[in-house]
Design a protein around this motif. Structure first.
Motif, short mmCIF file in Angstrom:
data_model
loop_
_atom_site.label_atom_id
_atom_site.label_comp_id
_atom_site.label_asym_id
_atom_site.label_seq_id
_atom_site.Cartn_x
_atom_site.Cartn_y
_atom_site.Cartn_z
N GLY A 50 -71.62 -31.04 10.75
CA GLY A 50 -70.46 -30.33 10.24
C GLY A 50 -70.23 -30.64 8.78
N SER A 72 -65.74 -27.64 9.11
CA SER A 72 -66.59 -26.65 9.77
C SER A 72 -67.52 -27.41 10.71
CB SER A 72 -67.43 -25.88 8.74
OG SER A 72 -66.61 -25.31 7.74
N ASN A 74 -70.80 -27.30 13.22
CA ASN A 74 -72.02 -26.59 13.61
C ASN A 74 -72.27 -26.84 15.09
OD1 ASN A 74 -74.52 -25.44 13.93
ND2 ASN A 74 -75.61 -26.89 12.62
N CYS A 75 -71.93 -25.87 15.92
CA CYS A 75 -72.01 -26.07 17.37
C CYS A 75 -73.43 -26.30 17.85
CB CYS A 75 -71.39 -24.88 18.10
SG CYS A 75 -69.63 -24.66 17.77
N ASP A 90 -73.86 -22.33 19.89
CA ASP A 90 -74.27 -22.16 18.49
C ASP A 90 -73.12 -21.52 17.73
OD1 ASP A 90 -74.35 -19.51 19.30
OD2 ASP A 90 -76.53 -19.43 19.40
N GLN A 92 -70.43 -21.40 14.30
CA GLN A 92 -69.58 -22.34 13.58
C GLN A 92 -68.13 -22.24 14.06
OE1 GLN A 92 -70.37 -24.36 10.68
NE2 GLN A 92 -72.56 -23.93 10.95
N ALA A 116 -73.48 -17.31 15.40
CA ALA A 116 -74.76 -17.58 14.74
C ALA A 116 -75.39 -16.25 14.33
CB ALA A 116 -75.67 -18.34 15.69
N ASN A 147 -70.57 -33.91 3.93
CA ASN A 147 -71.24 -33.69 5.21
C ASN A 147 -70.65 -34.62 6.26
OD1 ASN A 147 -73.02 -31.67 4.39
ND2 ASN A 147 -74.57 -33.14 3.73
#
Length: 281
Positions: A50, A72, A74-75, A90, A92, A116, A147
């Protein structure tokens, strides 16, 4: 229990329980009930899953919400066992919140899901967005970008240590105390918790969201109920995420932002009833 769980969280608990002469069978039963949550932190050696702050990346037809982007997620970078939430596999998840920090228990914010493969572009806040969202109170620019790296932590949503004895766990009080005394909560500034048990500074975000969802309640910032729907039952509400915005909100005072949502809404990627709870120390 999945091998994903690190023994560094389990072994101290076993040792603390042994000091209290709790039978190993009770200890292992407790361990089998541990509930996973994930933390995303700006340090560590885990995979990047993320991003903290920055501008959102959105499809052309999705306006910038009238709030600040906190993180954010990132799944696709989250293992299935990272939480027990019905998260998408997947895409965001974008977590937004009001960041003026004017008091606690504020229900202003939202969550967006970006599938995605969607065509997206970075969307800075603009004067045009402000004109279209007259209720925006921040618009002061994005938070610094970092990050976020993934750590998976086993955690049981414990009752208070003085109210934990159950038929299943007759030594629940002692087990709860041993667990609490053996763990160091990993969430720090600019960190995000996904799933697990809500953190309470002044009050519980799930309790507050339930009250706000009650059409007879009177809470500042509460959203009106969706027509034709009933407020979900207590057990349906879950913590989607919490973020420590201490150095971002309200002059650096401790502030915890929590996003609470009915479990069935999350499974349907429906975020119109999400409540964003800003709580300060």
């Amino acid at each position: 229990m999945s091998s994903t769980y690190s023994q560094e969280f389990i072994d101290p608990f076993r040792a603390k329980a042994a000091e209290q002469s709790i039978p190993p069978v009770d200890v292992e039963r407790w361990i089998s009930d541990l509930r996973p949550f994930a933390t995303l932190l700006p340090y560590g050696d885990g995979p990047v899953a993320g991003r903290w702050g920055g501008n959102p990346w959105l499809p052309a037809d999705v306006p910038h919400p009238p709030f600040t982007l906190v993180a954010s997620i990132n799944c696709a970078a989250l293992p299935a066992e990272a939480t027990d939430l019905p998260l998408p596999s997947d895409g965001q998840l974008l977590l937004f919140s009001n960041d003026d920090g004017d008091g606690c228990c504020d229900f202003r914010g939202t969550v967006l899901y970006v599938p995605a493969g969607a065509a997206v572009a970075e969307r800075p806040w603009s004067d045009e967005d402000e004109d279209e969202n007259e209720d925006n109170e921040d618009g002061d620019g994005p938070w610094p970008v970092e990050n976020l790296r993934l750590t998976i932590v086993p955690y049981r949503p414990l009752h208070p240590a003085d109210d934990s004895n159950t038929p299943e766990h007759p030594r629940g009080k002692d087990l709860a105390r041993a667990w609490e005394e053996s763990q160091e909560y990993p969430l720090g500034e600019r960190g995000v918790q996904l799933g697990g048990c809500p953190i309470e500074l002044n009050n519980g975000p799930i309790d507050a969201a339930l009250e706000a969802a009650d059409p007879t309640a009177s809470i500042g910032g509460a959203r009106p109920p969706v027509p034709g729907t009933e407020p979900p039952k207590d057990e349906d509400w879950v913590l989607l995420a919490s973020a420590d915005g201490t150095d971002m909100v309200n002059g650096g005072e401790q502030n915890l932002i929590s996003w609470v949502i009915p479990r069935q809404d999350l499974a349907k990627l429906r975020f119109d009833r999400v409540y964003v709870h800003l709580d300060g120390a």
